[in-house]
Design a protein around this motif. Structure first.
Motif, PDB file in Angstrom:
ATOM      1  N   ALA A  84      36.287  33.975  44.623  1.00  0.00           N
ATOM      2  CA  ALA A  84      37.419  33.439  45.383  1.00  0.00           C
ATOM      3  C   ALA A  84      37.951  34.469  46.363  1.00  0.00           C
ATOM      4  CB  ALA A  84      38.531  32.998  44.434  1.00  0.00           C
ATOM      5  N   GLY A  85      37.960  35.740  45.942  1.00  0.00           N
ATOM      6  CA  GLY A  85      38.491  36.799  46.788  1.00  0.00           C
ATOM      7  C   GLY A  85      37.758  36.952  48.103  1.00  0.00           C
ATOM      8  N   GLN A  86      36.478  36.533  48.138  1.00  0.00           N
ATOM      9  CA  GLN A  86      35.704  36.629  49.374  1.00  0.00           C
ATOM     10  C   GLN A  86      36.144  35.607  50.411  1.00  0.00           C
ATOM     11  OE1 GLN A  86      31.339  37.799  48.637  1.00  0.00           O
ATOM     12  NE2 GLN A  86      31.889  36.713  46.771  1.00  0.00           N
ATOM     13  N   GLN A  87      36.905  34.606  49.973  1.00  0.00           N
ATOM     14  CA  GLN A  87      37.370  33.565  50.895  1.00  0.00           C
ATOM     15  C   GLN A  87      38.848  33.704  51.220  1.00  0.00           C
ATOM     16  OE1 GLN A  87      34.807  31.642  51.870  1.00  0.00           O
ATOM     17  NE2 GLN A  87      33.597  32.835  50.411  1.00  0.00           N
ATOM     18  N   LEU A  88      39.543  34.646  50.578  1.00  0.00           N
ATOM     19  CA  LEU A  88      40.997  34.777  50.722  1.00  0.00           C
ATOM     20  C   LEU A  88      41.366  35.994  51.569  1.00  0.00           C
ATOM     21  CD1 LEU A  88      41.970  34.186  46.964  1.00  0.00           C
ATOM     22  CD2 LEU A  88      41.987  32.490  48.817  1.00  0.00           C
ATOM     23  N   ASP A  89      42.541  35.936  52.181  1.00  0.00           N
ATOM     24  CA  ASP A  89      43.046  37.159  52.791  1.00  0.00           C
ATOM     25  C   ASP A  89      43.609  38.043  51.667  1.00  0.00           C
ATOM     26  OD1 ASP A  89      45.756  36.430  52.188  1.00  0.00           O
ATOM     27  OD2 ASP A  89      45.912  35.342  54.094  1.00  0.00           O
ATOM     28  N   TYR A  90      44.011  39.249  52.027  1.00  0.00           N
ATOM     29  CA  TYR A  90      44.372  40.235  51.001  1.00  0.00           C
ATOM     30  C   TYR A  90      45.561  39.780  50.162  1.00  0.00           C
ATOM     31  CZ  TYR A  90      45.166  44.839  48.921  1.00  0.00           C
ATOM     32  OH  TYR A  90      45.332  45.871  48.040  1.00  0.00           O
ATOM     33  N   GLU A  91      46.597  39.278  50.826  1.00  0.00           N
ATOM     34  CA  GLU A  91      47.775  38.858  50.067  1.00  0.00           C
ATOM     35  C   GLU A  91      47.447  37.694  49.132  1.00  0.00           C
ATOM     36  OE1 GLU A  91      52.364  37.218  50.658  1.00  0.00           O
ATOM     37  OE2 GLU A  91      51.236  37.935  52.401  1.00  0.00           O
ATOM     38  N   ALA A  92      46.641  36.744  49.610  1.00  0.00           N
ATOM     39  CA  ALA A  92      46.264  35.610  48.767  1.00  0.00           C
ATOM     40  C   ALA A  92      45.443  36.074  47.565  1.00  0.00           C
ATOM     41  CB  ALA A  92      45.479  34.586  49.579  1.00  0.00           C
ATOM     42  N   ALA A  93      44.585  37.078  47.781  1.00  0.00           N
ATOM     43  CA  ALA A  93      43.806  37.618  46.665  1.00  0.00           C
ATOM     44  C   ALA A  93      44.719  38.285  45.646  1.00  0.00           C
ATOM     45  CB  ALA A  93      42.763  38.611  47.180  1.00  0.00           C
ATOM     46  N   LEU A  94      45.729  39.012  46.132  1.00  0.00           N
ATOM     47  CA  LEU A  94      46.684  39.647  45.221  1.00  0.00           C
ATOM     48  C   LEU A  94      47.433  38.608  44.394  1.00  0.00           C
ATOM     49  CD1 LEU A  94      48.157  42.354  47.619  1.00  0.00           C
ATOM     50  CD2 LEU A  94      46.720  42.788  45.622  1.00  0.00           C
ATOM     51  N   ARG A  95      47.813  37.527  45.035  1.00  0.00           N
ATOM     52  CA  ARG A  95      48.555  36.488  44.318  1.00  0.00           C
ATOM     53  C   ARG A  95      47.657  35.738  43.334  1.00  0.00           C
ATOM     54  NH1 ARG A  95      53.455  36.676  46.181  1.00  0.00           N
ATOM     55  NH2 ARG A  95      53.854  37.326  48.332  1.00  0.00           N
ATOM     56  N   ASN A  96      46.393  35.582  43.692  1.00  0.00           N
ATOM     57  CA  ASN A  96      45.447  34.980  42.750  1.00  0.00           C
ATOM     58  C   ASN A  96      45.277  35.873  41.530  1.00  0.00           C
ATOM     59  OD1 ASN A  96      43.212  33.002  42.039  1.00  0.00           O
ATOM     60  ND2 ASN A  96      42.051  34.915  42.126  1.00  0.00           N
ATOM     61  N   GLU A  97      45.209  37.182  41.754  1.00  0.00           N
ATOM     62  CA  GLU A  97      45.109  38.113  40.626  1.00  0.00           C
ATOM     63  C   GLU A  97      46.301  37.956  39.682  1.00  0.00           C
ATOM     64  OE1 GLU A  97      42.774  41.610  43.154  1.00  0.00           O
ATOM     65  OE2 GLU A  97      44.830  41.921  42.472  1.00  0.00           O
ATOM     66  N   ALA A  98      47.474  37.833  40.250  1.00  0.00           N
ATOM     67  CA  ALA A  98      48.675  37.687  39.421  1.00  0.00           C
ATOM     68  C   ALA A  98      48.610  36.401  38.597  1.00  0.00           C
ATOM     69  CB  ALA A  98      49.925  37.692  40.302  1.00  0.00           C
ATOM     70  N   ALA A  99      48.166  35.314  39.229  1.00  0.00           N
ATOM     71  CA  ALA A  99      48.096  34.033  38.517  1.00  0.00           C
ATOM     72  C   ALA A  99      47.081  34.084  37.379  1.00  0.00           C
ATOM     73  CB  ALA A  99      47.743  32.921  39.499  1.00  0.00           C
ATOM     74  N   VAL A 100      45.932  34.680  37.660  1.00  0.00           N
ATOM     75  CA  VAL A 100      44.888  34.770  36.624  1.00  0.00           C
ATOM     76  C   VAL A 100      45.352  35.674  35.488  1.00  0.00           C
ATOM     77  CG1 VAL A 100      42.538  35.514  36.120  1.00  0.00           C
ATOM     78  CG2 VAL A 100      43.022  34.255  38.224  1.00  0.00           C
ATOM     79  N   GLN A 101      45.966  36.811  35.839  1.00  0.00           N
ATOM     80  CA  GLN A 101      46.490  37.697  34.798  1.00  0.00           C
ATOM     81  C   GLN A 101      47.510  36.967  33.922  1.00  0.00           C
ATOM     82  OE1 GLN A 101      44.495  39.987  34.570  1.00  0.00           O
ATOM     83  NE2 GLN A 101      45.125  41.888  35.574  1.00  0.00           N
ATOM     84  N   GLY A 102      48.309  36.110  34.542  1.00  0.00           N
ATOM     85  CA  GLY A 102      49.280  35.343  33.773  1.00  0.00           C
ATOM     86  C   GLY A 102      48.615  34.447  32.748  1.00  0.00           C
ATOM     87  N   ARG A 103      47.530  33.776  33.164  1.00  0.00           N
ATOM     88  CA  ARG A 103      46.810  32.894  32.229  1.00  0.00           C
ATOM     89  C   ARG A 103      46.158  33.708  31.111  1.00  0.00           C
ATOM     90  NH1 ARG A 103      44.976  30.510  37.043  1.00  0.00           N
ATOM     91  NH2 ARG A 103      42.857  31.318  36.765  1.00  0.00           N
ATOM     92  N   LEU A 104      45.493  34.782  31.477  1.00  0.00           N
ATOM     93  CA  LEU A 104      44.804  35.586  30.475  1.00  0.00           C
ATOM     94  C   LEU A 104      45.788  36.268  29.528  1.00  0.00           C
ATOM     95  CD1 LEU A 104      42.011  37.221  32.671  1.00  0.00           C
ATOM     96  CD2 LEU A 104      41.740  35.371  31.019  1.00  0.00           C
ATOM     97  N   GLY A 105      46.937  36.662  30.056  1.00  0.00           N
ATOM     98  CA  GLY A 105      47.935  37.333  29.234  1.00  0.00           C
ATOM     99  C   GLY A 105      48.514  36.467  28.139  1.00  0.00           C
ATOM    100  N   ARG A 106      48.347  35.150  28.280  1.00  0.00           N
ATOM    101  CA  ARG A 106      48.834  34.233  27.253  1.00  0.00           C
ATOM    102  C   ARG A 106      47.768  33.900  26.214  1.00  0.00           C
ATOM    103  NH1 ARG A 106      51.393  32.278  31.992  1.00  0.00           N
ATOM    104  NH2 ARG A 106      49.719  30.781  32.389  1.00  0.00           N
TER     105      ARG A 106
END
Length: 280
Positions: free
Chosen positions: A236-258
């Motif tokens: 996904a990061g290859q299709q996103l700009d930097y900020e969008a990739a950072l926000r995707n990381e946060a969302a995924v970390q949120g799911r995994l953290g639970r």
């Protein structure tokens, strides 16, 4: 060369007939799929696609499978599409519908590999050509025997790379090398494939089975849900700009953290003991 990886422990079991088009076997939490048309270098037919699709779906749905290995029987990994199959080779008065073949079989194959909930290893034991090469490259890690080779053979028959080749190649090796590999269609040795970053690892032919089994068992013991998310997030990061990739990381970390694996990993770290991951 026929150093096809095979389950070696006493816990190994065969889950399909030995003469099936895709032979399914399992050792512990590692399942192996072996393409099984050795006389045709495991080239794809409609029936093999059906068998492979069913085997991939079964592995994805089985909670007891935590890593998947895909390899070939005999001296080849996969020579791509079988051009002798009806509907593929041009005949007088008829034009083959190559688009239908790709849409019906290779698009679903590439998407299924990219959506697997577990890590997937390609154990390339011999030639990987055409769609067979890109089939391997769709896997998370490619481990090749030293005598193996990779060939983008499409230009030799007037076609372009499929099974994800046009997307994968420039991202793996850069535009210049991708164009060279795709336009010239030259055979690339396993050693050279590793040197340019096309694949993960090369091992001596006789070590392929053990190297792949060791790697697969290691992955199976890891938090495989997180491993699958790593694949998705990097793609996904290859299709996103930097900020969008950072926000995707946060969302995924949120799911995994639970998930339980995060709690187990932290608890094991604090207790200085090996973790036991169970999420999938």
């Amino acid at each position: 060369m026929s150093s096809t990886p095979s389950p070696s422990s006493s816990a190994a079991q065969l889950l399909s007939p030995a003469d099936a088009l895709v032979v399914v076997s399992q050792t512990g939490a590692v399942r192996q799929l072996s393409l099984n048309r050795p006389s045709a270098l495991n080239s794809f037919t409609v029936e093999m696609h059906k068998a492979l699709s069913s085997a991939l779906d079964a592995a994805a749905e089985d909670a007891g499978v935590r890593c998947l290995v895909i390899t070939g029987s005999g001296r080849g990994f996969c020579a791509g599409q079988d051009l002798n199959e009806p509907g593929m080779a041009p005949v007088p008065g008829e034009t083959p519908d190559i688009a239908a073949v790709v849409e019906r079989h290779y698009v679903p194959l590439a998407l299924r590999l990219q959506s697997m909930p577990i890590p997937v290893i390609a154990a390339v034991n011999g030639v990987a050509a055409g769609a067979g090469a890109n089939f391997a490259l769709n896997c998370d890690l490619v481990v090749a025997a030293r005598s193996a080779s990779f060939i983008q053979a499409f230009s030799k028959i007037g076609l372009i790379p499929d099974c994800g080749g046009t997307w994968l190649l420039p991202r793996l090796v850069g535009r210049a090398r991708a164009l060279g590999l795709a336009m010239l269609g030259d055979k690339l040795s396993a050693d050279d494939a590793q040197k340019i970053g096309l694949i993960w690892q090369v091992v001596d032919d006789g070590e392929l089975a053990n190297a792949v089994e060791t790697l697969a068992q290691r992955l199976a013991a890891m938090p495989v849900s997180a491993l699958a998310e790593i694949r998705r997030s990097i793609d996904a990061g290859q299709q996103l700009d930097y900020e969008a990739a950072l926000r995707n990381e946060a969302a995924v970390q949120g799911r995994l953290g639970r998930q339980a694996d995060f709690s187990e990993g932290v608890a094991a770290f604090q207790a200085k003991r090996p973790p036991v991951f169970r999420d999938r």
